[in-house]
Design an enzyme around this catalytic site. Structure first.
Site, PDB file in Angstrom:
ATOM      1  N   CYS A 144      -7.989   4.070  -3.333  1.00 10.50           N
ATOM      2  CA  CYS A 144      -8.713   3.500  -4.417  1.00 10.50           C
ATOM      3  C   CYS A 144     -10.150   3.047  -3.775  1.00 10.50           C
ATOM      4  O   CYS A 144     -10.229   2.608  -2.483  1.00 10.50           O
ATOM      5  CB  CYS A 144      -8.224   2.155  -4.575  1.00 10.50           C
ATOM      6  SG  CYS A 144      -9.315   1.252  -5.980  1.00 10.50           S
ATOM      7  N   HIS A 152       0.785  -1.308  -0.251  1.00 10.71           N
ATOM      8  CA  HIS A 152      -0.021  -0.059  -0.052  1.00 10.71           C
ATOM      9  C   HIS A 152       0.973   1.479   0.071  1.00 10.71           C
ATOM     10  O   HIS A 152       0.642   2.172  -0.924  1.00 10.71           O
ATOM     11  CB  HIS A 152      -0.945  -0.072   1.178  1.00 10.71           C
ATOM     12  CG  HIS A 152      -1.738   1.125   1.381  1.00 10.71           C
ATOM     13  ND1 HIS A 152      -2.999   1.169   0.909  1.00 10.71           N
ATOM     14  CD2 HIS A 152      -1.469   2.576   1.981  1.00 10.71           C
ATOM     15  CE1 HIS A 152      -3.489   2.521   1.258  1.00 10.71           C
ATOM     16  NE2 HIS A 152      -2.736   2.974   1.667  1.00 10.71           N
ATOM     17  N   GLU A 153       1.900   1.340   1.095  1.00 12.71           N
ATOM     18  CA  GLU A 153       2.610   2.497   1.093  1.00 12.71           C
ATOM     19  C   GLU A 153       3.529   2.369  -0.374  1.00 12.71           C
ATOM     20  O   GLU A 153       3.790   3.610  -0.815  1.00 12.71           O
ATOM     21  CB  GLU A 153       3.427   2.561   2.369  1.00 12.71           C
ATOM     22  CG  GLU A 153       2.715   2.400   3.643  1.00 12.71           C
ATOM     23  CD  GLU A 153       1.939   3.371   3.775  1.00 12.71           C
ATOM     24  OE1 GLU A 153       1.888   4.457   3.206  1.00 12.71           O
ATOM     25  OE2 GLU A 153       0.775   3.209   4.564  1.00 12.71           O
TER      26      GLU A 153
HETATM   27 ZN   LIG Z   1      -2.708   5.029   2.078  1.00 10.69          ZN
HETATM   28 ZN   LIG Z   2      -7.515  -0.082  -6.628  1.00  7.64          ZN
END
Ligand SMILES: [Zn+2]
Ligand SMILES: [Zn+2]
Length: 191
Positions: free
Chosen positions: A145, A134-135
């Site tokens: 998202c 994620h990061e």
């Molecule tokens: Zn984030």
């Molecule tokens: Zn996404």
């Protein structure tokens, strides 16, 4: 060696289960298809510890990473077992400079910390890989998202994190692939 400029480094700060940085590196490599190195671990800088909150300041730790100017890695993911905060939240599982070079993953809240329950290392590895990816998405300038299954969905806590797949949605994947191709091209041009 052009590819070297597009490598990602994973570095542990202080005491971290050895398998965790390795597993994060393997997941990044498997999903982003870039080369990832696990660097020698670094001491956790006491300057990043906030005496008032008794937690580590994400911004101070990111600044510290910046001053180390670790090269030749294009992106660096720092992993620590300390509790991490940014001023507007009580804690964060990770933090990144949007479009920048450095990101952090805190294992502190990803563990099951109970005297009578064995710590679940496989769960810790899965969760920390999700936070790291994620990061990293933020480092490649992806924003949050809407798809709750996507790794780039904003995760308010462990429940959100556990519900997300260990992958990006097809939309984020395309964006990420373009961003990676751009980085490779840029690296080639500055050769
Ligand atoms: Zn984030
Ligand atoms: Zn996404």
């Amino acid at each position: 060696m052009k590819a070297a400029k597009n490598r990602i480094g994973v570095v542990a700060f202080g005491e971290v289960p050895e398998l965790v940085p390795q597993s994060i590196a393997a997941h990044i490599q498997g999903i982003l298809h870039v080369d990832v190195d696990v660097l020698a671990s670094l001491p956790l800088p006491s300057s990043a510890f906030d005496q008032g909150r008794l937690q580590y300041s994400a911004s101070r730790l990111l600044q510290h990473l910046e001053t180390l100017s670790l090269s030749p890695w294009d992106k660096i993911v720092g992993v620590l077992d300390g509790d991490l905060f940014v001023p507007i939240f009580t804690h964060v599982l990770g933090e990144a400079q949007q479009g920048g070079k450095h990101a952090l993953v805190s294992l502190y809240r990803l563990w099951i910390r109970s005297a009578d329950a064995p710590s679940d290392l496989s769960l810790l590895m899965e969760r920390s890989a999700k936070v790291a990816l994620h990061e990293l998405g933020h480092l490649y300038n992806l924003h949050h998202c809407m798809d709750p299954r996507c790794l780039m969905h904003f995760s308010g806590g462990l429940q959100d994190l556990d519900e997300a797949f260990l992958d990006y949605c097809s939309y984020c994947r395309i964006y990420l692939r373009d961003a990676l191709l751009r980085r490779i091209k840029e690296a080639g041009e500055t050769e």
